[in-house]
Enzyme design. Structure first.
Site, mmCIF file in Angstrom:
data_model
loop_
_atom_site.group_PDB
_atom_site.id
_atom_site.type_symbol
_atom_site.label_atom_id
_atom_site.label_comp_id
_atom_site.label_asym_id
_atom_site.label_seq_id
_atom_site.Cartn_x
_atom_site.Cartn_y
_atom_site.Cartn_z
ATOM 1 C CB CYS A 169 4.032 34.405 -4.166
ATOM 2 S SG CYS A 169 4.380 35.637 -5.413
ATOM 3 C CD GLU A 170 0.928 29.349 -0.724
ATOM 4 O OE1 GLU A 170 1.422 28.476 0.010
ATOM 5 O OE2 GLU A 170 0.725 30.516 -0.367
ATOM 6 C CE1 TYR A 210 -12.323 20.023 -0.576
ATOM 7 C CE2 TYR A 210 -12.606 21.065 -2.708
ATOM 8 C CZ TYR A 210 -12.983 20.922 -1.385
ATOM 9 O OH TYR A 210 -14.036 21.662 -0.905
ATOM 10 C CD GLU A 270 -30.302 20.811 -0.092
ATOM 11 O OE1 GLU A 270 -31.000 21.832 -0.005
ATOM 12 O OE2 GLU A 270 -29.622 20.362 0.836
ATOM 13 C CE1 TYR A 301 -19.819 24.016 -3.815
ATOM 14 C CE2 TYR A 301 -19.751 22.276 -5.457
ATOM 15 C CZ TYR A 301 -20.384 22.893 -4.403
ATOM 16 O OH TYR A 301 -21.580 22.409 -3.944
ATOM 17 N N GLY A 311 -25.122 16.256 -4.249
ATOM 18 C CA GLY A 311 -23.924 15.423 -4.183
ATOM 19 C C GLY A 311 -23.640 14.566 -5.395
ATOM 20 N NE ARG A 360 -13.546 21.769 -6.410
ATOM 21 C CZ ARG A 360 -13.347 20.625 -7.053
ATOM 22 N NH1 ARG A 360 -12.773 20.607 -8.253
ATOM 23 N NH2 ARG A 360 -13.710 19.491 -6.523
ATOM 24 N N GLY A 403 -26.112 20.855 -6.748
ATOM 25 C CA GLY A 403 -25.389 22.085 -7.101
ATOM 26 C C GLY A 403 -24.415 21.805 -8.226
ATOM 27 N NE ARG A 404 -19.140 18.392 -6.859
ATOM 28 C CZ ARG A 404 -18.033 18.841 -6.285
ATOM 29 N NH1 ARG A 404 -17.011 19.203 -7.007
ATOM 30 N NH2 ARG A 404 -17.945 18.921 -4.968
HETATM 31 C C1 LIG Z 1 -23.076 21.575 -0.924
HETATM 32 C C2 LIG Z 1 -24.433 21.168 -0.585
HETATM 33 C C3 LIG Z 1 -25.306 20.732 -1.580
HETATM 34 C C4 LIG Z 1 -24.913 20.575 -3.018
HETATM 35 O O1 LIG Z 1 -23.932 19.618 -3.205
HETATM 36 P P1 LIG Z 1 -23.406 19.263 -4.685
HETATM 37 O O2 LIG Z 1 -22.358 18.269 -4.463
HETATM 38 O O3 LIG Z 1 -22.868 20.544 -5.234
HETATM 39 O O4 LIG Z 1 -24.561 18.765 -5.457
HETATM 40 C C5 LIG Z 1 -26.588 20.412 -1.213
HETATM 41 N N1 LIG Z 1 -26.993 20.518 0.080
HETATM 42 C C6 LIG Z 1 -26.174 20.952 1.047
HETATM 43 C C7 LIG Z 1 -26.673 21.070 2.429
HETATM 44 C C8 LIG Z 1 -24.867 21.271 0.757
HETATM 45 O O5 LIG Z 1 -24.073 21.673 1.739
#
Ligand SMILES: *Cc1c(COP(=O)(O)O)cnc(C)c1O
Length: 445
Positions: free
Chosen positions: A365-366, A338, A294, A394, A249, A334, A296-297
């Site tokens: 077409c949107e 959002y 964990e 994403y 996150g 996105r 990701g982004r």
């Molecule tokens: C999406 C997600 C992440 C990663 O979130 P980021 O904002 O991309 O870092 C980690 N854990 C879970 C369970 C998620 O759903």
């Protein structure tokens, strides 16, 4: 430009990523094109891995949240960097396995894992499944019994944190499809329930409070709530916390409305989590759990850009100027989801000053098919190469074939060398699963 040194403007005045000239990339690979800087990805993986190792020790694991960007090559990079991954579907699990990623370093998430996905995960020997419903616990237990194994699981709990981010990406308030709520006693009841199952081993808890969050305090608060809850379960149910997974996150830079976070500052986020876990464990006399994060982004987001070619330009006097590109919501939905914001750069004239405010539109077409609304740009012309920054997370993973547009390919660059990691789609790929039943077959008249 963006947060670090992934992007440069070279002597020709062209945007450069990972040592590759974006105008040349567009010429060689075509547009639209996703481009990823390998160096950046590896650096971020190492920042988290090294910080946890240094601050917490071997009893920790970084998972790359692969839903941010999933393809076989990214699992190879994660494996080489000695981190784990999380997967949220059978498709991500399959992709990781095909890439040779070890199942023991995988965690599986999802608020509604399908029976066959649980079966596939167990057959693969997945390290851990994060359960998010009673029915899932039953299913994992039954399927593990069939295979004569005991499957480690975590429970996804919802600590009820309001993180300051867009409502659609908030996931740990009380009204959420994710997690068992701590405040209403559900999480305790599920703990007791899971503890008496024979073929699951409840190792602990997982929480993920949302995405694109900048406030360190939100994460620390989540740790505190999780650790308090675990201490509670130790006292009330004699449950011993073995693993704590704190999710991801961490926010990234999209536009100058976002804070720019350096690699060192991301390390500070991880350090703050570690400190909170240690402090809470000491306060309540618990042993330190195996600690998992964990992100990701923040690993992949700023590593990626998308290149487009400018096409039609529509100037509606006193209203708006639309600059249309050869991509759109099919490669980046996105804005439609959002109202996300992005920073554009004219890659072939990257030194030129922005002189007008335009809206970058896609070709779908949107009306909601917008890539970036009201952004500053030098006067764009048809044929210019437009880069949108921070599209690594994403974007490809949410891409679709709307209007039967081809999902763009992905290339990975490193010291100027560019390779496909996802090949271009063909029209035949788009039609591959179409079937014309005999009764609709074209009749010769
Ligand atoms: C999406 C997600 C992440 C990663 O979130 P980021 O904002 O991309 O870092 C980690 N854990 C879970 C369970 C998620 O759903």
């Amino acid at each position: 430009m963006n947060t670090r040194d992934t992007l440069k403007i070279n002597a020709k005045g062209h945007l450069e990523i990972g040592g590759a000239d974006c105008v040349e990339l567009a010429q060689n690979f075509g547009t639209p094109l996703y481009v990823f800087d390998e160096e950046y990805i590896r650096r971020m993986m190492r920042v988290y891995r090294d910080t946890l190792q240094r601050e917490y020790g071997e009893n920790s694991l970084v998972l790359y949240a692969s839903k941010a960007f999933s393809c076989q090559a990214i699992y190879r990079i994660a494996d080489e960097e000695n981190i784990g991954v999380d997967v949220v579907s059978g498709g991500e699990l399959y992709t990781a396995l095909q890439a040779g990623f070890p199942a023991k370093n995988m965690y599986m998430h999802g608020n509604n894992k399908l029976d066959y996905e649980i079966g596939e995960a167990l057959d693969a020997g997945i390290g851990c499944i994060v359960a998010d419903a009673y029915s899932e616990i039953d299913k994992i237990d039954a399927e593990a019994a069939k295979r004569g194994i005991v499957q480690p699981i975590l429970l996804r709990i919802n600590p009820g944190i309001e993180a300051h981010t867009h409502a659609f990406v908030q996931t740990a308030t009380t009204d959420s499809k994710f997690g068992f709520s701590v405040s209403d006693g559900t999480a305790e009841r599920v703990t007791a329930y899971a503890m008496q199952k024979k073929n699951v081993r409840l190792d602990g808890y997982h929480c993920h409070i949302g995405s694109q969050i900048f406030e360190k305090q939100s994460f620390v608060l989540a740790v505190e709530k999780c650790m308090d809850f675990a201490a509670d379960m130790q006292n009330r149910l004699a449950f011993k916390l073995k693993t704590l997974n704190l999710g991801g996150g961490f926010g990234i830079w999209y536009t100058d409305e976002d804070r720019k976070i350096s690699a060192e500052e991301y390390a500070e986020y991880a350090k703050a989590l570690v400190a909170a876990v240690k402090r809470k464990a000491q306060e309540s006399g618990m042993e330190l759990p195996f600690l998992v994060i964990e992100p990701g982004r923040s690993i992949i987001g700023e590593a990626g850009i998308t290149l487009y070619t400018v096409g039609a330009i529509k100037d509606i006097p006193a209203v708006k100027k639309y600059v249309a590109v050869d991509g759109g919501m099919f490669d980046n939905p996105r804005y439609a989801l959002y109202q996300s914001k992005y920073t554009p750069v004219l890659a072939n004239r990257a030194n030129e000053e922005a002189t007008e405010i335009v809206t970058i539109a896609g070709k779908c077409c949107e009306s909601g098919d917008i890539i970036a609304a009201n952004v500053a740009l030098p006067k764009a012309q048809s044929g210019d190469i437009l880069a949108i920054l921070s599209t690594g997370a994403y974007n490809y993973s949410m891409a679709m074939n709307y209007n039967r547009n081809k999902i763009p390919p992905c290339v990975l660059v490193n010291e100027g060398v560019a390779d496909y990691i996802v090949k271009p789609q063909s029209y035949a790929d788009i039609n591959r699963n179409d079937v014309i039943p005999a009764r609709l077959a074209k009749k010769t008249k």
